[in-house]
Design a protein around this motif. Structure first.
Motif, PDB file in Angstrom:
ATOM      1  N   ALA A  42      26.545  40.744  40.769  1.00 33.29           N
ATOM      2  CA  ALA A  42      25.299  41.509  40.671  1.00 33.29           C
ATOM      3  C   ALA A  42      24.846  41.995  42.042  1.00 33.29           C
ATOM      4  N   GLY A  43      25.721  41.903  43.037  1.00 30.38           N
ATOM      5  CA  GLY A  43      25.333  42.328  44.383  1.00 30.38           C
ATOM      6  C   GLY A  43      24.722  41.225  45.201  1.00 30.38           C
ATOM      7  N   ALA A  44      25.160  39.984  44.988  1.00 23.53           N
ATOM      8  CA  ALA A  44      24.638  38.843  45.744  1.00 23.53           C
ATOM      9  C   ALA A  44      25.089  38.913  47.201  1.00 23.53           C
ATOM     10  N   PRO A  45      24.361  38.251  48.105  1.00 25.99           N
ATOM     11  CA  PRO A  45      24.816  38.172  49.491  1.00 25.99           C
ATOM     12  C   PRO A  45      26.122  37.385  49.572  1.00 25.99           C
ATOM     13  N   ARG A  46      26.928  37.643  50.589  1.00 23.02           N
ATOM     14  CA  ARG A  46      28.206  36.937  50.748  1.00 23.02           C
ATOM     15  C   ARG A  46      28.002  35.465  51.085  1.00 23.02           C
ATOM     16  N   ASP A  47      26.868  35.169  51.711  1.00 20.99           N
ATOM     17  CA  ASP A  47      26.562  33.789  52.099  1.00 20.99           C
ATOM     18  C   ASP A  47      25.097  33.501  51.817  1.00 20.99           C
ATOM     19  N   TYR A  48      24.822  32.233  51.545  1.00 22.85           N
ATOM     20  CA  TYR A  48      23.434  31.795  51.392  1.00 22.85           C
ATOM     21  C   TYR A  48      23.325  30.382  51.972  1.00 22.85           C
ATOM     22  N   ALA A  49      22.353  30.163  52.842  1.00 23.62           N
ATOM     23  CA  ALA A  49      22.123  28.867  53.489  1.00 23.62           C
ATOM     24  C   ALA A  49      23.374  28.369  54.209  1.00 23.62           C
ATOM     25  N   GLY A  50      24.219  29.306  54.639  1.00 21.79           N
ATOM     26  CA  GLY A  50      25.447  28.934  55.324  1.00 21.79           C
ATOM     27  C   GLY A  50      26.604  28.645  54.398  1.00 21.79           C
ATOM     28  N   PHE A  51      26.421  28.828  53.101  1.00 20.38           N
ATOM     29  CA  PHE A  51      27.463  28.555  52.103  1.00 20.38           C
ATOM     30  C   PHE A  51      28.009  29.868  51.543  1.00 20.38           C
ATOM     31  N   ARG A  52      29.281  29.905  51.279  1.00 22.85           N
ATOM     32  CA  ARG A  52      29.918  31.104  50.748  1.00 22.85           C
ATOM     33  C   ARG A  52      29.515  31.329  49.288  1.00 22.85           C
ATOM     34  N   VAL A  53      29.244  32.583  48.937  1.00 19.40           N
ATOM     35  CA  VAL A  53      28.908  32.965  47.572  1.00 19.40           C
ATOM     36  C   VAL A  53      30.044  33.820  47.014  1.00 19.40           C
ATOM     37  N   HIS A  54      30.608  33.396  45.886  1.00 20.10           N
ATOM     38  CA  HIS A  54      31.683  34.133  45.231  1.00 20.10           C
ATOM     39  C   HIS A  54      31.152  34.727  43.927  1.00 20.10           C
ATOM     40  N   GLU A  55      31.338  36.029  43.754  1.00 24.34           N
ATOM     41  CA  GLU A  55      30.943  36.678  42.509  1.00 24.34           C
ATOM     42  C   GLU A  55      32.152  36.827  41.591  1.00 24.34           C
ATOM     43  N   VAL A  56      31.913  36.662  40.289  1.00 23.11           N
ATOM     44  CA  VAL A  56      32.971  36.808  39.288  1.00 23.11           C
ATOM     45  C   VAL A  56      32.544  37.877  38.286  1.00 23.11           C
ATOM     46  N   PRO A  57      33.483  38.422  37.503  1.00 23.90           N
ATOM     47  CA  PRO A  57      33.150  39.515  36.578  1.00 23.90           C
ATOM     48  C   PRO A  57      31.978  39.182  35.652  1.00 23.90           C
ATOM     49  N   ALA A  58      31.183  40.214  35.348  1.00 26.71           N
ATOM     50  CA  ALA A  58      30.001  40.033  34.501  1.00 26.71           C
ATOM     51  C   ALA A  58      29.720  41.308  33.725  1.00 26.71           C
ATOM     52  N   VAL A  59      28.968  41.173  32.647  1.00 24.22           N
ATOM     53  CA  VAL A  59      28.468  42.325  31.900  1.00 24.22           C
ATOM     54  C   VAL A  59      26.951  42.241  31.875  1.00 24.22           C
ATOM     55  N   ALA A  60      26.285  43.369  31.715  1.00 22.31           N
ATOM     56  CA  ALA A  60      24.824  43.403  31.705  1.00 22.31           C
ATOM     57  C   ALA A  60      24.306  43.170  30.290  1.00 22.31           C
ATOM     58  N   TYR A  61      23.269  42.331  30.186  1.00 25.06           N
ATOM     59  CA  TYR A  61      22.607  42.106  28.902  1.00 25.06           C
ATOM     60  C   TYR A  61      21.122  41.913  29.164  1.00 25.06           C
ATOM     61  N   ARG A  62      20.279  42.778  28.576  1.00 24.60           N
ATOM     62  CA  ARG A  62      18.826  42.699  28.742  1.00 24.60           C
ATOM     63  C   ARG A  62      18.443  42.605  30.218  1.00 24.60           C
ATOM     64  N   GLN A  63      19.021  43.460  31.009  1.00 28.37           N
ATOM     65  CA  GLN A  63      18.736  43.575  32.445  1.00 28.37           C
ATOM     66  C   GLN A  63      19.293  42.417  33.263  1.00 28.37           C
ATOM     67  N   PHE A  64      20.066  41.516  32.647  1.00 26.03           N
ATOM     68  CA  PHE A  64      20.635  40.401  33.377  1.00 26.03           C
ATOM     69  C   PHE A  64      22.160  40.476  33.360  1.00 26.03           C
ATOM     70  N   PRO A  65      22.827  40.129  34.481  1.00 26.12           N
ATOM     71  CA  PRO A  65      24.286  40.018  34.462  1.00 26.12           C
ATOM     72  C   PRO A  65      24.704  38.713  33.792  1.00 26.12           C
ATOM     73  N   VAL A  66      25.673  38.787  32.886  1.00 25.71           N
ATOM     74  CA  VAL A  66      26.185  37.593  32.197  1.00 25.71           C
ATOM     75  C   VAL A  66      27.622  37.370  32.664  1.00 25.71           C
ATOM     76  N   GLY A  67      27.846  36.229  33.313  1.00 29.86           N
ATOM     77  CA  GLY A  67      29.165  35.928  33.841  1.00 29.86           C
ATOM     78  C   GLY A  67      30.185  35.725  32.738  1.00 29.86           C
ATOM     79  N   LEU A  68      31.386  36.241  32.942  1.00 25.94           N
ATOM     80  CA  LEU A  68      32.460  36.132  31.966  1.00 25.94           C
ATOM     81  C   LEU A  68      33.512  35.131  32.426  1.00 25.94           C
ATOM     82  N   PRO A  69      34.152  34.436  31.490  1.00 26.00           N
ATOM     83  CA  PRO A  69      35.245  33.533  31.876  1.00 26.00           C
ATOM     84  C   PRO A  69      36.316  34.295  32.639  1.00 26.00           C
ATOM     85  N   SER A  70      36.840  33.673  33.689  1.00 27.94           N
ATOM     86  CA  SER A  70      37.830  34.315  34.540  1.00 27.94           C
ATOM     87  C   SER A  70      38.710  33.252  35.178  1.00 27.94           C
ATOM     88  N   PRO A  71      40.018  33.512  35.295  1.00 28.90           N
ATOM     89  CA  PRO A  71      40.901  32.557  35.979  1.00 28.90           C
ATOM     90  C   PRO A  71      40.447  32.277  37.410  1.00 28.90           C
TER      91      PRO A  71
END
Length: 372
Positions: A42-71
């Motif tokens: 959803a366009g999250a920052p690459r890091d937060y509080a010094g910790f790495r943030v990893h984004e995975v595939p998602a679809v939009a539902y009612r204005q919210f991204p819903v994460g999908l299962p992914s290997p």
């Protein structure tokens, strides 16, 4: 300790799940733990509080991204090799993370935070309510521990057959939300704008969505000496504007940080309208701000409001009770002040630091050897 935080919601989306996840990450950094975040794209920052943030595939539902299962999820967890998985409000993404942890021998602590079954009940989906609870049970059955924020949520989970339960509430920022804000010049200016005639301000803070039932405020129509202030945004805003047309209402939009603290401090009474809260974070923020709080007698607020001491709980079937309690507080300023002081006292032990230390204790409990 190494912790993978898998959240169904993260920045830039702002809601209760995102807020609690951010507080947990801040605290893990403070205590010197290592963490990684997995969240829907959803366009999250690459890091937060010094910790790495990893984004995975998602679809939009009612204005919210819903994460999908992914290997990718299993690989990220395996490569990080955490001691524990923190699954925040788990649904599809969280369920995959919990299952991956089970196969990798990594315990998961699941945080129950979204009333999925309540959505089905509110929309009169009948059999879908039972199905929704089966989904909740399926998602949580692989977790070493499921933490619920209130006694009402614990009872619902027990009735649904979810095992290995514990209670974990939420913290509140006691410095940002404080009664002393009442004398802030920004608060004085806002009060003059919201209530130019010195009226009593009844405020609401929260997402404006069907489950929040903000249209309930129509019950205050015609009450003299009262002005409404609504903080928030969401899909039900047109419906709320229509329901409250002709009433003295100010719509302040979505606020955060100091702006939100200023808004709370401008209120005289805080009223919550939704009957499906698993916790009720805005109730705590209002109490921290020194406000009396009125809420439906349902869900999380039952644990947060001492009826008749720091606020009132009304029967959600009868909006006339909401009106009666608001009217009583509007007419009795000393009572408002006493209840507001009692509300502040009620939350002084609920700082995010103390609540997150409690969470780390829950992590440690699932790591303890069997029998210890």
């Amino acid at each position: 300790m190494r912790v993978v935080v898998v959240s169904e919601s993260f920045l830039p989306t702002t809601n209760g799940v995102t807020t609690s996840v951010r507080k947990v990450l801040d605290h893990l950094a403070l205590r010197g733990h290592e963490a990684m975040v997995i969240a829907p794209a959803a366009g999250a920052p690459r890091d937060y509080a010094g910790f790495r943030v990893h984004e995975v595939p998602a679809v939009a539902y009612r204005q919210f991204p819903v994460g999908l299962p992914s290997p990718q999820v299993t690989k990220l967890i395996a490569d990080f090799a955490p001691d524990v998985i923190h699954a925040a409000s788990p649904f599809l993404l969280g369920a995959q993370a919990i299952d991956a942890g089970r196969r990798l021998g990594i315990p998961a602590v699941a945080i129950f935070q979204t009333d999925v079954a309540g959505y089905a009940r509110r929309n009169r989906l009948g059999a879908a309510t039972k199905f929704a609870w089966r989904v909740v049970r399926w998602v949580h059955e692989g977790a070493a521990l499921t933490l619920a924020p209130s006694t009402a949520s614990l009872a619902d989970l027990e009735a649904a057959g979810v095992e290995r339960l514990g209670r974990w509430g939420r913290g509140v920022d006691l410095a940002t939300y404080h009664p002393r804000n009442r004398v802030d010049p920004a608060v004085v200016r806002l009060r003059q704008r919201l209530a130019p005639g010195g009226e009593t301000i009844v405020g609401y803070v929260g997402r404006i969505a069907p489950e929040k039932q903000v249209e309930r405020f129509d019950a205050l129509r015609g009450m003299p000496g009262v002005r409404l202030a609504i903080v928030g945004d969401g899909p039900s805003l047109p419906s709320v504007r229509k329901a409250l047309r002709g009433m003295p209402v100010s719509y302040l939009g979505a606020l955060s940080g100091r702006d939100l603290a200023v808004a709370y401090a401008s209120f005289d009474v805080f009223a919550h309208t939704g009957a499906e809260e698993t916790f009720g974070q805005t109730v705590q923020e209002a109490h921290a701000s020194g406000l009396p709080v009125i809420s439906p007698r349902a869900g999380g607020p039952i644990d947060l409001i001492d009826h008749g001491v720091d606020g009132y709980l009304f029967d959600p079937r009868f909006d006339a009770q909401l009106r009666a309690y608001v009217e009583g507080l509007v007419l009795d300023e000393p009572l408002r002040l006493r209840m507001g002081e009692a509300g502040r006292r009620a939350v002084v032990g609920r700082s995010w630091e103390s609540v997150c230390d409690e969470l780390i204790g829950h992590y440690e409990s699932v790591l303890a050897p069997v029998g210890v």
